[in-house]
Design a protein around this motif. Structure first.
Motif, short mmCIF file in Angstrom:
data_model
loop_
_atom_site.label_atom_id
_atom_site.label_comp_id
_atom_site.label_asym_id
_atom_site.label_seq_id
_atom_site.Cartn_x
_atom_site.Cartn_y
_atom_site.Cartn_z
N ASN A 11 0.90 -1.18 0.10
CA ASN A 11 -0.06 0.01 0.08
C ASN A 11 0.87 1.16 -0.17
N GLU A 12 1.70 1.31 -1.14
CA GLU A 12 2.40 2.52 -1.21
C GLU A 12 2.49 3.32 -2.44
N GLU A 13 1.15 3.41 -2.81
CA GLU A 13 0.88 3.96 -4.35
C GLU A 13 1.38 5.49 -4.47
N GLU A 14 1.31 5.93 -3.45
CA GLU A 14 1.87 7.42 -3.54
C GLU A 14 3.23 7.75 -3.60
N SER A 15 4.06 7.01 -2.81
CA SER A 15 5.36 7.23 -2.82
C SER A 15 6.21 6.47 -4.02
N LEU A 16 5.61 5.52 -4.71
CA LEU A 16 6.45 4.83 -5.62
C LEU A 16 6.87 5.77 -6.83
N PRO A 17 6.01 6.63 -7.48
CA PRO A 17 6.61 7.46 -8.42
C PRO A 17 7.83 8.12 -8.12
N GLU A 18 7.77 8.70 -6.84
CA GLU A 18 8.95 9.78 -6.47
C GLU A 18 9.96 9.02 -6.01
N LEU A 38 10.42 -4.11 -7.47
CA LEU A 38 9.45 -3.93 -6.74
C LEU A 38 8.59 -5.12 -6.45
N VAL A 39 8.50 -5.52 -5.12
CA VAL A 39 7.61 -6.66 -4.89
C VAL A 39 6.44 -6.05 -4.01
N LYS A 44 -3.55 -3.65 -1.33
CA LYS A 44 -5.03 -3.54 -1.58
C LYS A 44 -5.28 -2.28 -2.14
N ASP A 45 -4.47 -1.24 -2.29
CA ASP A 45 -4.54 -0.02 -2.94
C ASP A 45 -3.96 -0.19 -4.45
N THR A 46 -3.91 0.80 -5.15
CA THR A 46 -3.37 0.78 -6.57
C THR A 46 -1.91 0.85 -6.76
N SER A 47 -1.25 0.22 -5.87
CA SER A 47 0.26 0.03 -6.11
C SER A 47 0.75 -1.03 -7.28
N TRP A 48 -0.03 -1.76 -7.60
CA TRP A 48 0.33 -2.63 -8.61
C TRP A 48 0.10 -1.92 -9.99
N LYS A 49 -1.03 -1.27 -9.93
CA LYS A 49 -1.26 -0.28 -11.27
C LYS A 49 -0.23 0.68 -11.44
N LYS A 55 6.54 0.82 -15.30
CA LYS A 55 7.24 -0.20 -16.18
C LYS A 55 7.30 0.34 -17.71
N LEU A 56 6.11 0.98 -18.04
CA LEU A 56 6.14 1.50 -19.29
C LEU A 56 7.13 2.47 -19.72
N THR A 57 7.81 3.29 -18.76
CA THR A 57 8.44 4.50 -18.84
C THR A 57 10.01 4.03 -18.24
N HIS A 58 9.95 3.04 -17.78
CA HIS A 58 11.31 2.74 -17.00
C HIS A 58 11.59 1.54 -17.17
N GLU A 59 12.42 1.08 -18.04
CA GLU A 59 12.59 -0.24 -18.41
C GLU A 59 13.48 -1.02 -17.50
N GLN A 60 14.10 -0.43 -16.56
CA GLN A 60 14.86 -1.00 -15.67
C GLN A 60 14.02 -1.29 -14.29
N ILE A 61 12.63 -1.15 -14.40
CA ILE A 61 12.03 -1.46 -13.50
C ILE A 61 11.11 -2.93 -13.75
N SER A 62 11.23 -3.87 -12.71
CA SER A 62 10.55 -5.18 -12.86
C SER A 62 9.53 -5.13 -11.65
N GLY A 63 8.42 -5.92 -11.77
CA GLY A 63 7.57 -6.01 -10.75
C GLY A 63 7.19 -7.35 -10.62
N ILE A 64 7.01 -7.55 -9.27
CA ILE A 64 6.52 -8.89 -8.55
C ILE A 64 5.17 -8.76 -7.84
N ARG A 65 4.19 -9.55 -7.99
CA ARG A 65 3.03 -9.17 -7.16
C ARG A 65 2.49 -10.50 -6.43
N PHE A 66 2.37 -10.54 -5.18
CA PHE A 66 1.87 -11.67 -4.39
C PHE A 66 0.37 -11.47 -4.42
#
Length: 316
Positions: A11-18, A38-39, A44-49, A55-66
């Motif tokens: 639940n860190e949707e606000e901080s991730l872009p920064e 990013l794991v 429960k918020d929009t963190s995965w979105k 990921k679309l603008t930053h190719e070095q980012i990869s994500g894993i979602r439980f």
């Protein structure tokens, strides 16, 4: 690849872009090749979105979602398995850890024999209800582990050689004691670096008071597994034999006293009428059970094949 940055989040949707933009600035300024893992620990918020958009603008980012919330230890363990960098950096996603510390942490690993460099938040911006118990646990952990040079075992900002994260298994609440796990795995050059700590900018802490009880129990687990994990009979068997021997000698004493009273013609109580008889019986039974426990534990591997299997919904 130079650096893998592993960031567990919930639940860190606000901080991730920064946060990711801050990391990108630091990496580009020092010309590092890097990846950001990013794991998402079942947010429960929009963190995965947000991760998908980044990921679309930053190719070095990869994500894993439980699929659900497993905890920080599970997120770190999966992130460690995915990391490819020569140096692995971990940090929290709440912007309380500064990416500006990454170059110094990287240099400490690459230019010395350090296996792990742990951050020390010498000046903290947390309430007393968090800082006082943390100091107590750090003190207990130092004395139990023998790693006396660390002030803050639970600091999320750490740097590791790749070999370290590939050699340890993090589960339960053991993310608090990764330096201890590293030491038991044979990585003994553990150093410390003072790092900046920032006040939380968004949201609230995700850890409640129960973490202290769980953390202490996991510390006992680490201590036991590290010392007796490969030889449980040495622990259970020793205590069991001692208990059995005490019970046996008490029984022998009672029998000797009974026989002596018969020989002297004196009146002596029945053995079963004496409290010592029941004490010896309990000691013999407990000793036998502990010995059998140690024997069975020698036959059963402590490494379950399913202990670190998590249901991952998506990988991008």
């Amino acid at each position: 690849m130079d650096i893998s940055v592993v960031i567990p989040l919930y639940n860190e949707e606000e901080s991730l872009p920064e946060l990711t933009e801050w990391i990108r600035r630091v990496m580009n300024a020092h010309d590092f090749s890097y990846e950001i893992i990013l794991v998402d620990d079942g947010s429960k918020d929009t963190s995965w979105k947000v991760i998908e958009e980044l990921k679309l603008t930053h190719e070095q980012i990869s994500g894993i979602r439980f699929r659900r919330n497993y905890g920080k230890s599970a997120a770190l363990n999966v992130g460690f398995n995915a990391a490819q960098g020569d140096v692995v950096i971990t940090m929290d996603a709440d912007l309380q850890d500064s990416p500006d510390e990454i170059p110094e942490l990287y240099n400490r690993i690459m230019n010395s024999d350090a296996d792990l460099v742990s951050g020390w938040k010498q000046k903290r911006y947390d309430p007393l209800t968090k800082t006082i118990p943390t100091k107590l646990f750090n003190s207990v952990t130092r004395n139990m582990s023998g790693i006396y040079n660390l002030h803050d075992f639970n600091c999320g900002l750490k740097a590791y050689r790749k070999d370290v994260v590939k050699s340890i298994e993090v589960y339960g609440e053991m993310h608090r004691y990764i330096p201890v796990l590293a030491k038991w795995a044979g990585f003994t050059n553990i150093q410390e670096q003072i790092v900046k700590h920032y006040p939380r900018k968004y949201g609230v802490t995700k850890f409640g008071p129960g973490r202290f009880v769980k953390g202490f129990l996991d510390l006992l687990s680490i201590f036991f597994v590290g010392k007796f994990g490969k030889r449980p009979m040495h622990f259970f068997g020793t205590i069991g034999v001692l208990s059995f021997v005490v019970g046996f000698f008490i029984t022998c004493y009672l029998i000797f006293e009974k026989l002596r009273s018969i020989a002297d013609g004196t009146v002596y109580r029945n053995i079963t009428d004496q409290p010592l008889f029941y004490l010896s019986l309990v000691a013999i039974l407990i000793g036998t059970q502990l010995f059998l426990t140690g024997f069975i534990a020698e036959l059963v591997s402590r490494n379950s094949s399913e202990r670190n299997q998590y249901h991952i919904e998506k990988i991008i």
